[in-house]
Design a protein around this motif. Structure first.
Motif, short mmCIF file in Angstrom:
data_model
loop_
_atom_site.label_atom_id
_atom_site.label_comp_id
_atom_site.label_asym_id
_atom_site.label_seq_id
_atom_site.Cartn_x
_atom_site.Cartn_y
_atom_site.Cartn_z
N ALA A 153 10.79 -23.84 -21.14
CA ALA A 153 12.02 -24.19 -20.93
C ALA A 153 12.88 -24.67 -21.87
CB ALA A 153 11.98 -25.41 -19.92
N LYS A 154 12.33 -25.26 -22.98
CA LYS A 154 12.99 -25.79 -24.29
C LYS A 154 13.45 -24.60 -25.24
CE LYS A 154 10.35 -29.87 -24.97
NZ LYS A 154 9.29 -30.51 -25.72
N LEU A 155 12.77 -23.32 -24.90
CA LEU A 155 12.89 -22.03 -25.92
C LEU A 155 14.26 -21.32 -25.50
CD1 LEU A 155 9.49 -21.03 -26.64
CD2 LEU A 155 11.33 -22.15 -28.21
N ASN A 156 14.77 -21.65 -24.11
CA ASN A 156 16.03 -21.03 -23.61
C ASN A 156 15.53 -19.66 -23.25
OD1 ASN A 156 18.57 -20.51 -22.45
ND2 ASN A 156 19.23 -20.17 -24.50
N LEU A 157 14.54 -19.39 -22.60
CA LEU A 157 14.15 -18.03 -22.31
C LEU A 157 14.53 -17.59 -20.97
CD1 LEU A 157 10.40 -18.34 -23.45
CD2 LEU A 157 12.17 -17.22 -24.65
N GLN A 158 14.53 -16.46 -20.61
CA GLN A 158 15.02 -15.75 -19.49
C GLN A 158 13.36 -15.23 -18.73
OE1 GLN A 158 18.37 -15.64 -18.20
NE2 GLN A 158 18.75 -16.70 -19.98
N ILE A 159 13.13 -16.12 -17.82
CA ILE A 159 11.64 -15.77 -17.44
C ILE A 159 11.84 -14.99 -16.13
CG2 ILE A 159 9.61 -16.90 -16.77
CD1 ILE A 159 10.19 -19.25 -18.44
N ARG A 160 11.36 -13.93 -16.24
CA ARG A 160 11.23 -13.09 -15.19
C ARG A 160 9.67 -12.70 -14.77
NH1 ARG A 160 15.58 -14.26 -15.60
NH2 ARG A 160 17.61 -12.89 -15.87
N ASN A 161 9.76 -12.72 -13.10
CA ASN A 161 8.47 -12.66 -12.62
C ASN A 161 7.89 -11.27 -12.57
OD1 ASN A 161 6.16 -13.07 -11.08
ND2 ASN A 161 7.48 -13.71 -9.10
N SER A 162 6.80 -10.84 -13.38
CA SER A 162 6.28 -9.52 -13.48
C SER A 162 5.83 -9.16 -12.21
CB SER A 162 5.28 -9.36 -14.29
OG SER A 162 4.24 -10.33 -14.28
N THR A 163 5.40 -9.80 -11.22
CA THR A 163 4.99 -9.43 -9.89
C THR A 163 5.95 -8.97 -9.12
OG1 THR A 163 5.11 -11.68 -8.98
CG2 THR A 163 3.07 -10.96 -9.92
N GLY A 164 7.17 -9.32 -9.33
CA GLY A 164 8.33 -8.83 -8.67
C GLY A 164 8.63 -7.41 -9.07
N LEU A 165 7.95 -6.91 -10.20
CA LEU A 165 8.35 -5.80 -10.59
C LEU A 165 7.17 -4.82 -10.48
CD1 LEU A 165 10.01 -6.63 -14.03
CD2 LEU A 165 11.34 -5.49 -12.11
N ARG A 166 6.28 -5.23 -9.70
CA ARG A 166 5.14 -4.48 -9.59
C ARG A 166 4.86 -4.28 -7.99
NH1 ARG A 166 2.54 -4.19 -13.60
NH2 ARG A 166 0.40 -3.33 -12.80
N GLY A 167 6.11 -4.36 -7.12
CA GLY A 167 5.81 -4.33 -5.78
C GLY A 167 5.38 -2.67 -5.37
N PRO A 168 5.23 -2.57 -4.14
CA PRO A 168 4.75 -1.12 -3.39
C PRO A 168 5.78 -0.13 -4.04
CG PRO A 168 4.61 -2.93 -1.92
CD PRO A 168 5.10 -3.49 -3.12
N GLY A 169 5.32 1.03 -4.57
CA GLY A 169 6.28 2.11 -4.88
C GLY A 169 6.73 1.76 -6.22
N SER A 170 6.82 0.70 -6.89
CA SER A 170 7.33 0.72 -8.26
C SER A 170 6.51 1.40 -9.36
CB SER A 170 7.06 -1.14 -8.75
OG SER A 170 5.82 -1.16 -9.06
N ARG A 171 7.01 1.93 -10.31
CA ARG A 171 6.63 2.60 -11.34
C ARG A 171 5.35 1.85 -11.96
NH1 ARG A 171 11.17 5.10 -15.11
NH2 ARG A 171 11.54 2.82 -14.94
N ALA A 172 5.29 0.60 -12.15
CA ALA A 172 4.13 -0.31 -12.74
C ALA A 172 3.02 0.12 -11.51
CB ALA A 172 4.33 -1.63 -12.72
N ALA A 173 3.20 -0.07 -10.42
CA ALA A 173 2.05 0.18 -9.31
C ALA A 173 1.66 1.42 -9.24
CB ALA A 173 2.82 -0.35 -7.95
N GLN A 174 2.61 2.44 -9.40
CA GLN A 174 2.21 3.77 -9.43
C GLN A 174 1.26 4.11 -10.53
OE1 GLN A 174 5.54 6.83 -9.23
NE2 GLN A 174 6.55 5.33 -8.04
N TYR A 175 1.68 3.59 -11.90
CA TYR A 175 0.78 3.58 -13.01
C TYR A 175 -0.62 3.23 -12.68
CZ TYR A 175 -1.46 3.76 -17.55
OH TYR A 175 -2.36 3.78 -18.62
N ASP A 176 -0.50 2.07 -12.16
CA ASP A 176 -1.84 1.32 -11.84
C ASP A 176 -2.90 2.19 -11.00
OD1 ASP A 176 -0.95 -0.84 -13.42
OD2 ASP A 176 -0.80 -2.18 -11.73
N ALA A 177 -2.14 2.59 -10.07
CA ALA A 177 -3.03 3.67 -9.25
C ALA A 177 -3.60 4.86 -9.94
CB ALA A 177 -2.22 3.96 -7.82
N LEU A 178 -2.68 5.60 -10.72
CA LEU A 178 -3.11 6.75 -11.22
C LEU A 178 -4.04 6.20 -12.54
CD1 LEU A 178 0.42 8.40 -11.86
CD2 LEU A 178 -1.58 9.35 -10.61
#
Length: 184
Positions: free
Chosen positions: A39-64
């Protein structure tokens, strides 16, 4: 040096640069110390699990990846590039500097990269630890990762031969193939 220390150093050299930390928020929220320091570093923290949902390219990569029994590295080594590509699109970014957690920025990134207009800027063809991407190039890299695993084994081995790179598959070797493929 701990990744948090590298983030601190990077922030000192880049006080106004927008930084994103792509992480599992559950892990960050469980550690009060890290949560407070981030929080002190003023970062934009984004949830990686939100980018790994069903059909996401990350999830597709994992399956392959898991369909390939010979793979020794965890799928996140490469599927994170799909997360970052999707994050860059969602945030409307034109360029994104991806930096591994064990890397630090010891200069102002705007000054360091202001002369570069190429789609991919990296110290070497296999230096995936720190890369300046156009959003279009990072998107194509992610799509290329998916395409790679959809090839049969013979075609994959031909890629290694064609681009004269090592035959084990990781982010560094695929970046080598990807850049050589773009420059030939």
């Amino acid at each position: 040096m701990h990744a948090l220390d590298l983030l601190r150093v990077s922030r000192l050299f880049n006080p106004t640069t927008r930084f994103y930390l792509l992480a599992d928020l559950g892990v960050v929220e469980k550690n009060a110390y890290h949560q407070g320091q981030l929080a002190k570093l003023n970062l934009q923290i984004r949830n990686s699990t939100g980018l790994r949902g069903p059909g996401s390219r990350a999830a597709q990569y994992d399956a392959l990846h898991y369909q390939n029994a010979n793979e020794l590295h965890p799928p996140e080594m490469l599927s994170r590039f799909c997360e970052m590509a999707d994050l860059a699109k969602a945030e409307g970014l034109e360029r994104i500097l991806t930096v591994d957690a064990d890397q630090g920025l010891f200069t102002d990134v705007y000054k360091a990269f202001q002369l570069y207009q190429e789609d991919i800027v990296t110290p070497c063809y296999q230096c995936s630890q720190i890369v300046l991407w156009s959003t279009k190039a990072l998107d194509a890299y992610c799509d290329g990762l998916l395409t790679f695993w959809r090839l049969n084994e013979t075609d994959r081995q031909e890629l290694f031969t064609k681009y004269r790179t090592e035959r084990d598959f990781n982010d560094m070797h695929f970046l080598d193939i990807f850049i050589k493929g773009k420059t030939r």
